[in-house]
Design an enzyme around this catalytic site. Sequence first.
Site, PDB file in Angstrom:
ATOM      1  N   HIS B  52      54.311  45.645  12.897  1.00 13.89           N
ATOM      2  CA  HIS B  52      54.020  46.586  11.825  1.00 13.89           C
ATOM      3  C   HIS B  52      55.297  47.135  11.214  1.00 13.89           C
ATOM      4  CE1 HIS B  52      49.767  46.483  12.373  1.00 13.89           C
ATOM      5  NE2 HIS B  52      49.854  46.832  13.649  1.00 13.89           N
ATOM      6  N   VAL B 173      48.664  49.139  41.946  1.00 11.34           N
ATOM      7  CA  VAL B 173      49.131  50.389  42.548  1.00 11.34           C
ATOM      8  C   VAL B 173      47.925  51.277  42.791  1.00 11.34           C
ATOM      9  CG1 VAL B 173      50.501  52.464  42.183  1.00 11.34           C
ATOM     10  CG2 VAL B 173      51.394  50.228  41.482  1.00 11.34           C
ATOM     11  N   ARG B 313      42.183  49.488  23.195  1.00  9.76           N
ATOM     12  CA  ARG B 313      43.236  50.446  22.845  1.00  9.76           C
ATOM     13  C   ARG B 313      43.265  51.561  23.884  1.00  9.76           C
ATOM     14  NH1 ARG B 313      40.001  49.244  18.633  1.00  9.76           N
ATOM     15  NH2 ARG B 313      40.923  48.300  16.778  1.00  9.76           N
ATOM     16  N   ILE B 341      50.056  54.417  24.598  1.00 11.72           N
ATOM     17  CA  ILE B 341      50.836  53.447  23.831  1.00 11.72           C
ATOM     18  C   ILE B 341      49.869  52.471  23.158  1.00 11.72           C
ATOM     19  CG2 ILE B 341      52.788  51.857  23.846  1.00 11.72           C
ATOM     20  CD1 ILE B 341      53.465  54.702  24.824  1.00 11.72           C
ATOM     21  N   CYS B 447      41.927  18.558  27.343  1.00 14.01           N
ATOM     22  CA  CYS B 447      43.066  18.657  28.252  1.00 14.01           C
ATOM     23  C   CYS B 447      42.760  19.286  29.598  1.00 14.01           C
ATOM     24  CB  CYS B 447      44.227  19.380  27.581  1.00 14.01           C
ATOM     25  SG  CYS B 447      43.850  21.059  27.120  1.00 14.01           S
TER      26      CYS B 447
HETATM   27  C1  LIG Z   1      42.794  45.583  19.329  1.00 15.48           C
HETATM   28  C2  LIG Z   1      44.253  45.933  19.372  1.00 15.48           C
HETATM   29  C3  LIG Z   1      45.103  45.471  18.356  1.00 15.48           C
HETATM   30  C4  LIG Z   1      46.456  45.795  18.372  1.00 15.48           C
HETATM   31  N1  LIG Z   1      47.260  45.275  17.412  1.00 15.48           N
HETATM   32  C5  LIG Z   1      48.594  45.559  17.448  1.00 15.48           C
HETATM   33  C6  LIG Z   1      49.472  45.004  16.491  1.00 15.48           C
HETATM   34  O1  LIG Z   1      49.064  44.211  15.645  1.00 15.48           O
HETATM   35  N2  LIG Z   1      50.770  45.361  16.528  1.00 15.48           N
HETATM   36  C7  LIG Z   1      51.265  46.212  17.468  1.00 15.48           C
HETATM   37  O2  LIG Z   1      52.455  46.506  17.438  1.00 15.48           O
HETATM   38  N3  LIG Z   1      50.462  46.722  18.410  1.00 15.48           N
HETATM   39  C8  LIG Z   1      49.140  46.390  18.427  1.00 15.48           C
HETATM   40  N4  LIG Z   1      48.321  46.910  19.392  1.00 15.48           N
HETATM   41  C9  LIG Z   1      48.889  47.761  20.412  1.00 15.48           C
HETATM   42  C10 LIG Z   1      49.638  47.000  21.479  1.00 15.48           C
HETATM   43  O3  LIG Z   1      48.926  45.826  21.853  1.00 15.48           O
HETATM   44  C11 LIG Z   1      49.843  47.868  22.683  1.00 15.48           C
HETATM   45  O4  LIG Z   1      50.374  49.068  22.268  1.00 15.48           O
HETATM   46  C12 LIG Z   1      50.792  47.259  23.680  1.00 15.48           C
HETATM   47  O5  LIG Z   1      50.408  45.961  24.015  1.00 15.48           O
HETATM   48  C13 LIG Z   1      50.838  48.127  24.898  1.00 15.48           C
HETATM   49  O6  LIG Z   1      51.612  47.516  25.875  1.00 15.48           O
HETATM   50  P1  LIG Z   1      51.677  48.142  27.319  1.00 15.48           P
HETATM   51  O7  LIG Z   1      52.683  47.358  28.050  1.00 15.48           O
HETATM   52  O8  LIG Z   1      51.819  49.598  27.221  1.00 15.48           O
HETATM   53  O9  LIG Z   1      50.210  47.956  27.904  1.00 15.48           O
HETATM   54  P2  LIG Z   1      49.522  46.701  28.596  1.00 15.48           P
HETATM   55  O10 LIG Z   1      49.849  45.450  27.932  1.00 15.48           O
HETATM   56  O11 LIG Z   1      48.081  47.035  28.742  1.00 15.48           O
HETATM   57  O12 LIG Z   1      50.211  46.647  30.004  1.00 15.48           O
HETATM   58  C14 LIG Z   1      49.870  47.498  31.062  1.00 15.48           C
HETATM   59  C15 LIG Z   1      49.919  46.692  32.327  1.00 15.48           C
HETATM   60  O13 LIG Z   1      49.770  47.548  33.428  1.00 15.48           O
HETATM   61  C16 LIG Z   1      49.005  46.919  34.398  1.00 15.48           C
HETATM   62  N5  LIG Z   1      48.421  47.925  35.276  1.00 15.48           N
HETATM   63  C17 LIG Z   1      47.479  48.822  34.970  1.00 15.48           C
HETATM   64  N6  LIG Z   1      47.178  49.577  36.042  1.00 15.48           N
HETATM   65  C18 LIG Z   1      47.947  49.129  37.055  1.00 15.48           C
HETATM   66  C19 LIG Z   1      48.082  49.496  38.408  1.00 15.48           C
HETATM   67  N7  LIG Z   1      47.352  50.474  38.947  1.00 15.48           N
HETATM   68  N8  LIG Z   1      48.965  48.815  39.186  1.00 15.48           N
HETATM   69  C20 LIG Z   1      49.700  47.805  38.656  1.00 15.48           C
HETATM   70  N9  LIG Z   1      49.604  47.419  37.371  1.00 15.48           N
HETATM   71  C21 LIG Z   1      48.743  48.092  36.573  1.00 15.48           C
HETATM   72  C22 LIG Z   1      47.993  46.177  33.596  1.00 15.48           C
HETATM   73  O14 LIG Z   1      47.428  45.104  34.329  1.00 15.48           O
HETATM   74  C23 LIG Z   1      48.795  45.711  32.398  1.00 15.48           C
HETATM   75  O15 LIG Z   1      49.325  44.412  32.579  1.00 15.48           O
HETATM   76  C24 LIG Z   1      46.975  46.596  19.406  1.00 15.48           C
HETATM   77  C25 LIG Z   1      46.131  47.028  20.430  1.00 15.48           C
HETATM   78  C26 LIG Z   1      44.780  46.683  20.433  1.00 15.48           C
HETATM   79  C27 LIG Z   1      43.907  47.122  21.538  1.00 15.48           C
END
Ligand SMILES: Cc1cc2nc3c(=O)[nH]c(=O)nc-3n(C[C@H](O)[C@H](O)[C@H](O)COP(=O)(O)OP(=O)(O)OC[C@H]3O[C@@H](n4cnc5c(N)ncnc54)[C@H](O)[C@@H]3O)c2cc1C
Lengths: 454, 487
Positions: B52, B173, B313, B341, B447
């Site tokens: 974005h 965790v 989200r 986030i 595949c």
């Molecule tokens: C529908 C949708 C569309 C989006 N489109 C965009 C976009 O176009 N552009 C953009 O910039 N952003 C977009 N976003 C936002 C973006 O995808 C997220 O903000 C971003 O991926 C968040 O990353 P993260 O690492 O915080 O979370 P996550 O990718 O969710 O990572 C968190 C990790 O923590 C792990 N976890 C959770 N609990 C535990 C635990 N107790 N112990 C160990 N591990 C744990 C999970 O398994 C996961 O792998 C979108 C989000 C959604 C839902």
Amino acid sequence: MKNKIVIVGGGPAGMAAALAAKEHCKDKCNVIIIEREHTLGGILNQCIHDGFGLLKFGQMMTGPEYANKYEKLIEKADIKVYTDTMVIDVTNDKKVTFINKNGLSTIKASSIIFATGCRERTRGNIAIPGTRPAGIFTAGVAQNLTNNKNICIGKKVIILGSGDIGLIMARRLTYEGADVIGVIELQKQPGGLQRNISQCLYDFDIPLYLQHTIVEIKGKERLQAVTVAPVDELGNPIENNKFTLECDTLVLSVGLIPENEIAKKSGVLLDDKTNGALTDEYLQTNISGVFVCGNSIKVMDLVDYVSEQGEVAGYNAVAYLFNEKMYEFKKQRSLEMPKGLPENGKFTCILCPNGCSITVEGNNVNGNKCNRGKQFAIQEKKTPKRVLTITILTQKGYTISAKTDRPIDKEIIKEVIKICKKIRASDNCKIGDVILDNIANTNANLIATSKVHL
Amino acid sequence: MAEIYDIVVIGAGAVGCAVARELSRYNLKVAVLEKGIDVASGTSGRNSAVIHAGFNNKNGSLMAQLCVEGNQGFEKLANELGVPYKKTGKYLIAFDKDDIKVLKGLVEQGRKNGVKGLHMIDECSLKKAVPGVGGIAAMHSPETAIINPFAYVIALAEDAARNGVTFLFDREVKSILFNNDIYLISAGQDIYKAKFIINCAGLYSDKIANMMNINDYKIYPCRGEYFILDEIADEVLSVPIYPAPKKGIGGLGVHLTPTTKGNILIGPSAEYIDDKSDYSCTAKIMDKLFTEAKQLLPTLKRSCIIGSYSGIRSKLASPQEGGFHDFVIHKKNNSIHLIGIESPGLTASVPLARRVIEEIKKSITMHKKTEIIPPKIRKPHFRNLSMKEKSKLISQDSNYGEIVCRCEQITKREILDAIENPLGVVSISGIKYRCGATMGRCQGGYCLGRITDILIKEYNKKPSDITLRGGNSSLYLGFLQEDSYEK
Ligand SMILES: Cc1cc2nc3c(=O)[nH]c(=O)nc-3n(C[C@H](O)[C@H](O)[C@H](O)COP(=O)(O)OP(=O)(O)OC[C@H]3O[C@@H](n4cnc5c(N)ncnc54)[C@H](O)[C@@H]3O)c2cc1C
Ligand SMILES: Cc1cc2nc3c(=O)[nH]c(=O)nc-3n(C[C@H](O)[C@H](O)[C@H](O)COP(=O)(O)OP(=O)(O)OC[C@H]3O[C@@H](n4cnc5c(N)ncnc54)[C@H](O)[C@@H]3O)c2cc1C
Ligand code: SF4
């Protein structure tokens, strides 16, 4: 330099086209088949059930046996065959580019025949709601894993779609010990042939849910259940009447789509709706000298027709090169095999694709088109018999297919399968070789219908 | 006595991996604990993959600041990491006068945030720029880009791993204890010790915070469903198109987005749900998605659909409230928590990580490593090479001559590389996200059997060891012969 006729795809359509082209050109052309699999035969190599070749050869064969008949002819004819080779591009001026372990090559063809078959519709194509767990397979993939790779895809199976492949898989998985909980079909009538309803579902009391559909897939890791609902006249699910069926596997038999990605790249026009290649009555496309045959035009029920169509395409490719008159493709026999539910109280003859509906009352037999059908119906009333088609492991652990060389009592099929699962065939065994004679004292021999492909 | 990590990162999404990569530049002992069996198994693998520009976010917010920073640095970052990136630009479509007003507001907001090049265009220019599109005017954002989110997160993680970070998968965790200045983290079957914790657990960041007695946050899961269309972007749509945003929906509206591979995504919807792990797609939403997408692009055909998925989200804004909250970076003792986030979290992942480093520096002294191992040069996809380059590769390694996935034209060499990945992930989805196999129009029809063969014959896997996404997601139950007709 001789003209080159390149055939893309070595399934039954491509093989028949190659043979016809070779024969008709009287050695004035080089005929080349390019096939991405390790062997010729296309989808037939995984169709180990029988039901092939009756129209063309008057003989009931399994898929691999039918393919082998053509392979042998091709070996004898002077036809260049590339296997393990994939065509990745064809230009509109007939340059064919293909790839294999030796590299990337291009042939300038004078004429091209596309015989690339079809692919399956997937869950995505039909957009079933729910989660995305492991345990969902299309029927063709399930067939390949079961028949060629000795892999157990599941134990509690639901089949969506009552087309022939789904029905054949219902029986096949039952043979392998799975519990097939039901076949679910949106339409009022099943999509497959009567003979397959009869010998794949009725034989094993597998429930058929007509006018039902799957409205939800459940399970986060492996599939756990599906929610099924009846549908109204318009095909909309009736939510109030939905119910849950527990299962670990879902097999989708929801249709086939002609595979024409390469033809499309070269500029061949496709039907917007079906994805089939558009041809004239001579099987020629909008690009002159480019022909199509088999399932890449329109998915066909019977391989015999596919072969006939391949022959016409092969002949016409030569006719095109030498400015001769082309042949029109017409189905030479207008056989419509009965589809849908077998009629109540009648026997569906399974000896040939005619699938006559026969009644037996005392010595009065009606509805059969030939005498074999009469014998069949009488036998069916007494003790039904079936040809068993199955896979056997070889000593080194390869999978080959096999069948009983005559029908055996339906009742002892279970027992015969048990025996089949204990024995090992020789690794050198050829098609037609006896693996076990007089299996379970049935007088039938178990014979190989495919060989080990290294 | 278990070793003590200087820093443990919880969660291997885009944010966790970006943090890990930044940390790998310092002389620290770092581990990442992830409950999935691969990186990007949460939201980072389930989004629109848009980088974005930053016009959607409120002036002065952290979101706005980090999004713009992320966007402006992304091209360089993607090149460094070898991640597919395309600066496509993007159009926001107005269907009526009110929409135009909203869009003009966005141009203004964006300019204040520092976004470059935003401007309005009329219907005529719009139809020229995006043939077939609906609407009466649009806003154009030239800086918006698309990436491959899997490749991105994997590349971040592999870079971090190469520079010394330990990735531990299948480690959920479950509890955290603070004792003698050391955190005792119970994850998977083991206890891990850390001096510092960074909570990047996405949807579960509130739960992790709870474990450390921070009770100020609640994450409301809000699901977005998508359809995936065949690779028709070249012919149909090569730039993302969004509707003008509507107030309070908590998403950006159903949009059409091309992927770097050339597929088109339709979605996402926005629907608050109860279960944070419910990635279902629902019949109701699926119908709606298509209808709304057709409004944007009337020529769309249903037959182009090859798949569907959903992402969730992690919203701090409750359903009653709607809209967006700002990103939260909460520091307590020796822990930092990244909470809420949501979008544009992917875009802002590296800037977020930089802020985290600044925060840590306030508590501990960190020394930069003198030597950093640069990212491995990613091999380009075979299918994108010229004939000459292809031939050369096959002559060097005949595994390039065997196409395993026909739809995406992926060679056996690329499959083998994906199986032998540096993070040691073995699952079908791990292979899929590393090389693209099974992602095409036949969705693995061609595949899957071949990949299975390779895993069984060349890597001695048992059929039941082959999983879709680890855990109990076995694809097969075993060999048939061990398991015959007799039940
Ligand atoms: C529908 C949708 C569309 C989006 N489109 C965009 C976009 O176009 N552009 C953009 O910039 N952003 C977009 N976003 C936002 C973006 O995808 C997220 O903000 C971003 O991926 C968040 O990353 P993260 O690492 O915080 O979370 P996550 O990718 O969710 O990572 C968190 C990790 O923590 C792990 N976890 C959770 N609990 C535990 C635990 N107790 N112990 C160990 N591990 C744990 C999970 O398994 C996961 O792998 C979108 C989000 C959604 C839902
Ligand atoms: C599961 C199933 C069960 C069936 N059961 C029966 C039955 O019981 N009785 C019956 O009569 N008929 C049956 N049929 C129908 C019949 O077998 C098919 O219609 C017939 O095999 C189609 O032949 P084909 O040559 O057109 O296609 P295929 O057999 O699919 O052959 C196409 C070939 O082209 C190759 N190819 C494709 N693209 C390329 C490329 N780019 N480069 C190189 N090679 C390429 C493929 O690898 C394949 O080998 C069944 C069909 C299916 C799918
Ligand atoms: S009775 Fe009908 S179906 Fe049976 S073998 Fe004769 S013609 Fe074929």
